[in-house]
Design a protein around this motif. Structure first.
Motif, PDB file in Angstrom:
ATOM      1  N   TYR A  27      -5.550 -24.641 -15.678  1.00 34.40           N
ATOM      2  CA  TYR A  27      -5.111 -25.598 -16.723  1.00 34.40           C
ATOM      3  C   TYR A  27      -4.760 -24.986 -17.898  1.00 34.40           C
ATOM      4  N   SER A  31      -0.940 -21.804 -18.217  1.00 39.28           N
ATOM      5  CA  SER A  31       0.188 -22.248 -18.995  1.00 39.28           C
ATOM      6  C   SER A  31      -0.095 -21.533 -20.365  1.00 39.28           C
ATOM      7  N   GLN A  51      -0.191 -24.206 -23.016  1.00 40.34           N
ATOM      8  CA  GLN A  51       0.731 -25.207 -23.220  1.00 40.34           C
ATOM      9  C   GLN A  51       0.458 -26.409 -22.287  1.00 40.34           C
ATOM     10  N   ARG A  52       0.423 -27.503 -22.952  1.00 39.90           N
ATOM     11  CA  ARG A  52      -0.182 -28.711 -22.380  1.00 39.90           C
ATOM     12  C   ARG A  52       1.086 -29.026 -21.101  1.00 39.90           C
ATOM     13  N   ASP A  53       2.319 -28.921 -21.425  1.00 44.58           N
ATOM     14  CA  ASP A  53       3.259 -29.400 -20.508  1.00 44.58           C
ATOM     15  C   ASP A  53       3.470 -28.278 -19.337  1.00 44.58           C
ATOM     16  N   LEU A  54       2.910 -27.176 -19.375  1.00 49.78           N
ATOM     17  CA  LEU A  54       3.309 -26.339 -18.339  1.00 49.78           C
ATOM     18  C   LEU A  54       2.102 -25.931 -17.351  1.00 49.78           C
ATOM     19  N   THR A  55       2.676 -25.528 -16.100  1.00 49.50           N
ATOM     20  CA  THR A  55       1.664 -25.038 -15.201  1.00 49.50           C
ATOM     21  C   THR A  55       1.862 -23.425 -14.728  1.00 49.50           C
ATOM     22  N   THR A  56       2.818 -22.902 -15.398  1.00 51.40           N
ATOM     23  CA  THR A  56       2.980 -21.344 -15.185  1.00 51.40           C
ATOM     24  C   THR A  56       3.166 -20.777 -16.598  1.00 51.40           C
ATOM     25  N   PRO A  57       2.879 -19.598 -16.744  1.00 53.24           N
ATOM     26  CA  PRO A  57       3.117 -18.929 -18.084  1.00 53.24           C
ATOM     27  C   PRO A  57       4.759 -19.184 -18.777  1.00 53.24           C
ATOM     28  N   LEU A  79       6.627 -20.193 -27.013  1.00 56.18           N
ATOM     29  CA  LEU A  79       5.651 -20.965 -26.513  1.00 56.18           C
ATOM     30  C   LEU A  79       5.010 -21.189 -28.071  1.00 56.18           C
ATOM     31  N   TYR A  87       1.365 -14.913 -11.525  1.00 53.78           N
ATOM     32  CA  TYR A  87       2.584 -15.426 -12.057  1.00 53.78           C
ATOM     33  C   TYR A  87       3.778 -14.275 -12.003  1.00 53.78           C
TER      34      TYR A  87
END
Ligand SMILES: NC(=O)c1ccc[n+]([C@@H]2O[C@H](COP(=O)([O-])OP(=O)(O)OC[C@H]3O[C@@H](n4cnc5c(N)ncnc54)[C@H](OP(=O)(O)O)[C@@H]3O)[C@@H](O)[C@H]2O)c1
Length: 306
Positions: free
Chosen positions: A158, A162, A165-171, A176, A305
């Motif tokens: 979580y 990210s 970043q609350r809207d991403l699942t990968t870096p 940012l 990633y």
């Protein structure tokens, strides 16, 4: 006592499967309390339930709201781990009543798996989570039930995947947003490692009536430090926008439920640095107790990633 039998309540949620997997891996007879509708062959969680069965987990149909089903499940086990979600935290009072009634449970680990709720900033949106967890802690102590509270800090998938970043699942690879100045210490743990350390603790007298801190040294990193690690891996710098603390607080006031909860938790973790506290007499450190556990470091985790 031999190796304990473990019941997981909330096994079909997000964290639950990591806990049941570790329980099986470490050799515990493992049971999952699953709601009848979730156990049905037409349920969206059918494959997960099948994978549980294939790994030797016993499915016990029941519901935290159904006292008889709880008592019947508890009679089969020694240890109870709850991984119910934020909306069910207070329903654990029913689990506490049933545990008290059967009287033989050697350890209860309530649904914690985050910050120490007693050492986290109080904001209205997080009250349901942090205060809900404190209420359960107090009820467990009042009932005289043997417990361990697992302070797992941030789930890596979580918060680290990210880079906050609350809207991403990968870096992110270009830019940012960083809450506050980015220097507060955060603690990131992979969900697999949280599972392993949690199961290691269940039969350990050193964790009885203690809080287990999962905070391996290499996993204590500020967002700025985690971003720098990532920048070095991808070979270029990211464009950073820092959001001052006063602006984060204003945003928390302005956004609707449930996003206000996740932003308020991010504020506690990434701006206030609430995970990085001086341990007290009721805290024990998982890395010191279990030096044999080969955990994933923040640095290694980010390699997933590349
Ligand atoms: N540290 C972090 O970064 C972080 C991040 C997220 C969560 N957490 C914490 O981790 C814990 C687990 O959260 P989660 O997100 O994994 O939870 P979740 O995905 O919402 O899972 C909820 C589980 O509870 C079960 N459940 C719901 N109502 C029930 C009932 N009446 N009787 C029995 N079971 C019921 C659900 O079963 P069904 O499958 O039947 O719906 C599901 O298995 C929480 O304490 C949460 O605060 C920490």
């Amino acid at each position: 006592m031999g190796i304990s039998k473990i019941l997981v309540v909330g096994a079909t949620g997000y964290l639950g499967p990591f806990i049941t997997a570790a329980s099986v891996r470490l050799g515990h007879p493992t049971f999952a309390l699953v709601r009848p509708a979730t156990a049905r062959p037409d349920s969206s969680k059918k494959e997960l339930i099948e994978s549980f069965k294939a790994s030797g987990i016993t499915i016990l149909e029941g519901d935290i709201q159904d006292h008889e089903s709880l008592v019947a499940a508890l009679k089969q086990v020694d240890v109870v781990i709850s991984t119910v979600g934020g909306a069910q935290l207070r329903d654990q009072l029913k689990l506490i009543t049933a545990i008290k009634e059967v009287g033989h449970i050697t350890r209860f680990l309530p649904s914690e798996f985050g910050n120490d709720p007693e050492r986290s900033v109080r904001l209205k949106p997080t009250d349901a989570v942090f205060q809900g967890k404190v209420k359960i802690r107090n009820a467990i102590k009042a009932a005289g039930i043997p417990y361990t509270f697992v302070n797992s800090n941030s789930f890596a998938s979580y918060f680290l995947a990210s880079l906050g970043q609350r809207d991403l699942t990968t870096p992110p690879r270009d830019k940012l947003t960083i809450l506050g100045d980015g220097n507060a210490k955060v603690i990131f743990n992979s969900e697999e490692d949280i599972g392993t350390f949690t199961i290691k603790a269940v039969d350990d007298p050193r964790t009885l009536n203690k809080q287990l801190l999962i905070r391996p040294e290499p996993n204590i990193k500020s967002i700025n430090e985690a971003v720098l690690l990532w920048e070095n891996k991808i070979g270029h710098n990211l464009e950073k926008t820092y959001v001052p603390e006063s602006e984060v607080l204003k945003q928390i006031e302005g956004i609707p439920f449930p996003n206000n909860i996740s932003l308020a938790i991010s504020y506690s973790v990434m701006v206030k640095g609430d995970q990085y506290f001086e341990p007290g007499p009721d805290d024990v450190d998982a890395s010191e107790l279990y030096p044999d556990v080969k955990y994933t470091t923040v640095d290694e985790y980010l390699n997933r990633y590349l």
